[in-house]
Design an enzyme around this catalytic site. Structure first.
Site, PDB file in Angstrom:
ATOM      1  N   ASP A  74       0.489  -1.229  -0.099  1.00 38.83           N
ATOM      2  CA  ASP A  74       0.190   0.064  -0.217  1.00 38.83           C
ATOM      3  C   ASP A  74       0.957   1.378  -0.549  1.00 38.83           C
ATOM      4  OD1 ASP A  74      -1.866  -1.796   0.280  1.00 38.83           O
ATOM      5  OD2 ASP A  74      -3.119  -0.439   1.822  1.00 38.83           O
ATOM      6  N   ASP A  75       0.315   2.077  -0.245  1.00 40.84           N
ATOM      7  CA  ASP A  75       0.104   3.780  -0.399  1.00 40.84           C
ATOM      8  C   ASP A  75       1.283   4.579  -1.058  1.00 40.84           C
ATOM      9  OD1 ASP A  75      -0.519   3.820   1.675  1.00 40.84           O
ATOM     10  OD2 ASP A  75       0.938   3.942   3.666  1.00 40.84           O
ATOM     11  N   HIS A 125      -6.009   3.212  -4.273  1.00 38.66           N
ATOM     12  CA  HIS A 125      -5.890   3.281  -3.066  1.00 38.66           C
ATOM     13  C   HIS A 125      -6.341   4.428  -2.314  1.00 38.66           C
ATOM     14  CE1 HIS A 125      -4.585   2.405   1.271  1.00 38.66           C
ATOM     15  NE2 HIS A 125      -3.818   2.979   1.081  1.00 38.66           N
ATOM     16  N   HIS A 129      -5.842   9.803  -0.586  1.00 34.35           N
ATOM     17  CA  HIS A 129      -4.817   8.956   0.284  1.00 34.35           C
ATOM     18  C   HIS A 129      -5.768  10.516   1.777  1.00 34.35           C
ATOM     19  CE1 HIS A 129      -3.492   6.797   4.027  1.00 34.35           C
ATOM     20  NE2 HIS A 129      -4.451   5.220   2.780  1.00 34.35           N
ATOM     21  N   TYR A 167      -6.311   3.273   5.143  1.00 33.46           N
ATOM     22  CA  TYR A 167      -6.764   3.086   6.565  1.00 33.46           C
ATOM     23  C   TYR A 167      -7.198   1.951   7.011  1.00 33.46           C
ATOM     24  CZ  TYR A 167      -5.434   8.428   6.230  1.00 33.46           C
ATOM     25  OH  TYR A 167      -5.142   9.433   5.846  1.00 33.46           O
ATOM     26  N   HIS A 220       4.150  -2.094   3.941  1.00 31.40           N
ATOM     27  CA  HIS A 220       3.555  -1.171   2.429  1.00 31.40           C
ATOM     28  C   HIS A 220       4.878  -0.528   1.562  1.00 31.40           C
ATOM     29  CE1 HIS A 220       1.240  -0.609   5.396  1.00 31.40           C
ATOM     30  NE2 HIS A 220       0.261   0.517   4.799  1.00 31.40           N
TER      31      HIS A 220
END
Length: 257
Positions: A74-75, A125, A129, A167, A220
Site C-alpha cells: 500500500d501507499d 488506494h 488518501h 486506513y 507498504h
C-alpha cells in the site's frame, strides 16, 4: 450475522423494549448511557476492522485449503523504495499487487509502467488518501476513486477494479462509492504493521507467525524495514511450503474492468 443493518434493527428493538420496561419498573437512567456506549463500540469496531464485513464485504483471504498466499503493498508508488521492492520481487520470481495513491503518480509514471511490465497488479488506494477521507460524502469518495483510476489509465491503459480503503476504514458512504464504481474491496488477514515496527527481526517473526493458507499479507512500499526483510521473508515462506501467487490468482477475480 453481525452487520450494520442487523445491529441497527437489534438496538432499535432493544431500546424500544427497554423503554417499555423502564416505564413500568423505573430503571436507572445510567442504563441508557451503557446502551449507547455498546452501540458506539460495535460501530467503531465495524468501521476499523475490515475483516468483519460490517458495512460491506471485503475479500480478506483466499482458499484456505491450499498453501497459497498473496503479498500486497500500500501507499506507493515511492520513488526510493518501490524500485527496490520491484528488484527483490523480480529476483525471487514473485508477482504481487501495489495499491497506489493517485496523487503520488505524477512525475514517477515510469514506476507504474514498470509494475505492469514486470507482471504485477495495480490497485486503487484512492487519489488523495486524505486524512479525512472517511468523512467524505459518497459522491466525493467516488470522485476521488475515479481520479485515481483516470490517472492509472492514462499511464497504463488499465482500469483497476481492486480497491483497498485508505486506513482500512469502512462506512456506509464508502459502500455507496464502491457500488457506484463497480469496485471489489480488498482487505487482508495479516497486517504487518511495517510502518510502525522498525525492528527487522520482530517484523519478520510477527508476519511468519500469522501466515496461514489463503493469507493476504499487507505491507507498504514506503517502509524501509519491509525492503530489508523482504528477501528473507520470501525465502522463509517458501521453506514453509507456501506458493506466493498474485492476488487475482489467489482470490480468482478479475483485477481490471
Amino acid at each position: 450475522m453481525l452487520n450494520y443493518r442487523n445491529v441497527n434493527i437489534f438496538f432499535i428493538l432493544f431500546i424500544a423494549a427497554w423503554i417499555f420496561l423502564d416505564n413500568r419498573y423505573h430503571y436507572s437512567p445510567a442504563i441508557y448511557g451503557w446502551i449507547l456506549l455498546a452501540y458506539v463500540t460495535v460501530l467503531f469496531c465495524g468501521c476499523y476492522f475490515i475483516q468483519l464485513g460490517y458495512f460491506f464485504k471485503s475479500v480478506c483471504s483466499g482458499d484456505g485449503s491450499k498453501k497459497e498466499i498473496a503479498l500486497s503493498f500500500d501507499d506507493g508508488p515511492d520513488p526510493a523504495f518501490t524500485p527496490m521492492i520491484l528488484d527483490l520481487l523480480k529476483a525471487e520470481g514473485v508477482e504481487t499487487i501495489f495499491f497506489c495513491i493517485g496523487k503520488k503518480i505524477p512525475g514517477i509514471e515510469g514506476i507504474l509502467q514498470r509494475i505492469i511490465e514486470e507482471g504485477h497488479l495495480i490497485g486503487n488506494h484512492s487519489y488523495s488518501h486524505h486524512h479525512l477521507f472517511d468523512l467524505f460524502s459518497a459522491d466525493k469518495m467516488q470522485e476521488d476513486l475515479q481520479q485515481m483510476n483516470d490517472t492509472t489509465t492514462a499511464v497504463t491503459g488499465l482500469i483497476p477494479k481492486f480497491f483497498r480503503p485508505p486506513y482500512g476504514v469502512t462506512n456506509p458512504n464508502l459502500k455507496k462509492a464502491i457500488a457506484q464504481g463497480g469496485y471489489t474491496s480488498i482487505g487482508w488477514n495479516v497486517r504487518s504493521l511495517d510502518t510502525v515496527i522498525r525492528d527487522e527481526n520482530r517484523l519478520l517473526q510477527k508476519v511468519l507467525k500469522r501466515v496461514k493458507p489463503g493469507s493476504i499479507l499487507l505491507f507498504h512500499d514506503t517502509s524501509e524495514t519491509t525492503v530489508k526483510i523482504l528477501r528473507q521473508l520470501i525465502g522463509k515462506l517458501k521453506e514453509k511450503g507456501y506458493a506466493i501467487v498474485r492476488l487475482d490468482k489467489l482470490i480468482k477475480l478479475e483485477p481490471y474492468a
